[in-house]
Write an enzyme that holds these catalytic residues in place. Structure first.
Site, PDB file in Angstrom:
ATOM      1  N   ARG A 210       0.828  -1.210   0.000  1.00 48.91           N
ATOM      2  CA  ARG A 210       0.000   0.000   0.000  1.00 48.91           C
ATOM      3  C   ARG A 210       0.861   1.259   0.000  1.00 48.91           C
ATOM      4  O   ARG A 210       0.567   2.235  -0.688  1.00 48.91           O
ATOM      5  CB  ARG A 210      -0.917  -0.010   1.230  1.00 48.91           C
ATOM      6  N   PHE A 226     -11.721  -4.262  -5.846  1.00 49.69           N
ATOM      7  CA  PHE A 226     -11.738  -5.175  -4.703  1.00 49.69           C
ATOM      8  C   PHE A 226     -11.163  -4.429  -3.492  1.00 49.69           C
ATOM      9  O   PHE A 226     -10.285  -4.918  -2.794  1.00 49.69           O
ATOM     10  CB  PHE A 226     -10.918  -6.441  -4.987  1.00 49.69           C
ATOM     11  N   ASP A 248     -16.166  -2.491  -4.756  1.00 51.05           N
ATOM     12  CA  ASP A 248     -16.220  -3.787  -4.086  1.00 51.05           C
ATOM     13  C   ASP A 248     -17.655  -4.287  -4.139  1.00 51.05           C
ATOM     14  O   ASP A 248     -18.602  -3.488  -4.104  1.00 51.05           O
ATOM     15  CB  ASP A 248     -15.748  -3.681  -2.635  1.00 51.05           C
ATOM     16  N   SER A 249     -17.827  -5.599  -4.197  1.00 51.45           N
ATOM     17  CA  SER A 249     -19.173  -6.169  -4.254  1.00 51.45           C
ATOM     18  C   SER A 249     -19.842  -6.224  -2.892  1.00 51.45           C
ATOM     19  O   SER A 249     -21.060  -6.419  -2.798  1.00 51.45           O
ATOM     20  CB  SER A 249     -19.123  -7.582  -4.851  1.00 51.45           C
ATOM     21  N   ASP A 298      -6.751  -6.198  -6.932  1.00 48.42           N
ATOM     22  CA  ASP A 298      -6.379  -7.082  -5.817  1.00 48.42           C
ATOM     23  C   ASP A 298      -7.517  -8.072  -5.570  1.00 48.42           C
ATOM     24  O   ASP A 298      -8.210  -8.007  -4.551  1.00 48.42           O
ATOM     25  CB  ASP A 298      -6.095  -6.238  -4.570  1.00 48.42           C
ATOM     26  N   CYS A 338      -3.279 -13.671  -4.965  1.00 41.64           N
ATOM     27  CA  CYS A 338      -3.049 -14.290  -3.654  1.00 41.64           C
ATOM     28  C   CYS A 338      -3.244 -15.802  -3.735  1.00 41.64           C
ATOM     29  O   CYS A 338      -3.410 -16.469  -2.719  1.00 41.64           O
ATOM     30  CB  CYS A 338      -3.963 -13.690  -2.585  1.00 41.64           C
TER      31      CYS A 338
END
Length: 394
Positions: A210, A226, A248-249, A298, A338
């Site tokens: 970040r 995300f 974001d969802s 991400d 990830c």
């Protein structure tokens, strides 16, 4: 203690101190150990190899713990491992950062245990039957070593299914965490929700990344996909981004991000939150002709295992192709995976395919990895799950 004998030639992983032995490598089990019970592991030549957690319901039938035959695995053993893990992270915690991962499973010789510190609370994920059996000792030791206000169980990960364990969540000891816990990371303040948040409550594995990405965002327009609780968004705004759009969802993620904006005194008119499926939103931006200077991708784990690798590669390629099309010429793309099954070279190849399909030339500026509180044992390369690339898209 029950003995487990490996098939001839299957001892190499144990000798090299890799912590996993798969069920197909087992020859004989001299008894009927309970799942999670500690057994002694022997080669076909009757040489002692290690002590391990046993589980006949898992592909990873043995999770190796200790290679010294004279060492007893008891509460004192767990205390030594936990104290060592905690001590190695002490310098990560300071006046600007009061959250980090204290225990990282196999990397800290405690396969199946993850402990995250959030200010004065601890969040635990217990992902193996062996750690489940030792849970009470582990809680006692964490109380003694850290004196937290509360310890909360977040063992709802899919990994527990592979160990034939049911998902669990709830208070293990002390005070129930409040709806929002206030933590600091690199001077940025966050409200996080342990009980209802994703994973253990917060993604501290992106702490270093970040900061790195934020250096490229001053006076730039940023799209953070995300975004979850806003790590990349908040750091970019703090660094002077002209405007950040966060997607974001999850409604909870968007709500938490809004809390975090206020906590940090950041200008609301420089940030836009959108609750939407990221892929759909990227396509909508493309149709609108929208462009950004900096873009963050991400996503969640697309490849939980090697069997999902082909499908995941297609998903990563399409996501990054769409992202590249939304960048101004010379724009910056920070893209991550990830998925432990996707190694860095494979990820670079996927990005190359995405660039080809997008008709873009791409330069790699930096490579991202996980921070030091997520160490990688040299004998367990599978622990290196987070990788990313900082790209200039021409």
């Amino acid at each position: 203690m029950i003995d487990v004998i490996l098939k001839k030639g299957k001892e190499k992983a144990a000798v090299l101190r890799h912590p996993w032995i798969f069920s197909g490598a087992l020859d004989k089990v001299k008894g009927k150990p309970l799942n999670g019970e500690i057994v002694s592991v022997w080669s076909a030549e009757k040489e002692f190899l290690a002590y391990a957690y046993y589980n006949d319901q898992s592909r990873v039938a043995l999770r190796l713990l200790e290679w010294d035959q004279n060492t007893e695995i008891n509460k004192a053993w767990y205390q030594q491992k936990l104290k060592s893990a905690i001590a190695s992270r002490k310098h990560v915690l300071n006046e600007n950062t009061n959250t980090c991962r204290l225990v990282f499973s196999e990397a800290d010789f405690l396969p199946g245990l993850i402990v995250d510190k959030y200010a004065t609370f601890l969040s635990l994920q217990i992902l193996s039957a062996g750690i489940e059996a030792a849970k009470e000792d582990i809680i006692d030791i964490l109380r003694e070593e850290l004196n937290p206000k509360g310890i909360f169980d977040k063992s709802d990960a899919g990994a527990r299914k592979h160990e034939n364990l049911e998902a669990t969540q709830g208070l293990l000891w002390g005070e129930t965490p409040p709806e929002f816990i206030e933590v600091k990371e690199n001077g940025v303040v966050y409200h996080i929700n342990i009980a209802d948040g994703q994973k253990s409550g917060f993604y501290c594995d992106q702490r270093d990344n970040r900061l790195i990405l934020a250096e490229y965002t001053k006076d730039k327009t940023v799209l953070d996909c995300f975004c979850y609780s806003g790590g990349f968004s908040l750091n970019s705004l703090k660094q002077g981004a002209a405007h950040v759009t966060s997607v974001d969802s999850s409604a909870l993620a968007i709500e938490t991000l809004q809390h975090n904006l206020g906590l940090n005194g950041l200008a609301q008119d420089k940030q836009t939150s959108i609750q939407s499926d990221v892929n759909k939103q990227l396509r909508a931006f493309k149709e609108e002709g929208k462009k950004f200077d900096v873009l963050v991708l991400d996503p969640p784990k697309y490849a939980p295992s090697r069997s999902a690798l082909d499908r995941a590669a297609r998903a990563y390629k399409d996501l990054n192709r769409l992202g590249m099309l939304l960048l101004e010429s010379g724009g910056i793309l920070a893209t991550f995976s990830c998925s432990g099954a996707v190694d860095l070279e494979t990820f670079k190849q996927i990005i190359a395919w995405a660039a080809l399909d997008a008709g873009k030339e791409v330069q790699i500026i930096k490579q991202f990895s996980q921070p030091e509180d997520h160490p990688v044992r040299i004998s367990f390369p599978e622990g290196e799950y987070l990788k990313g690339l900082l790209l200039r898209v021409l």
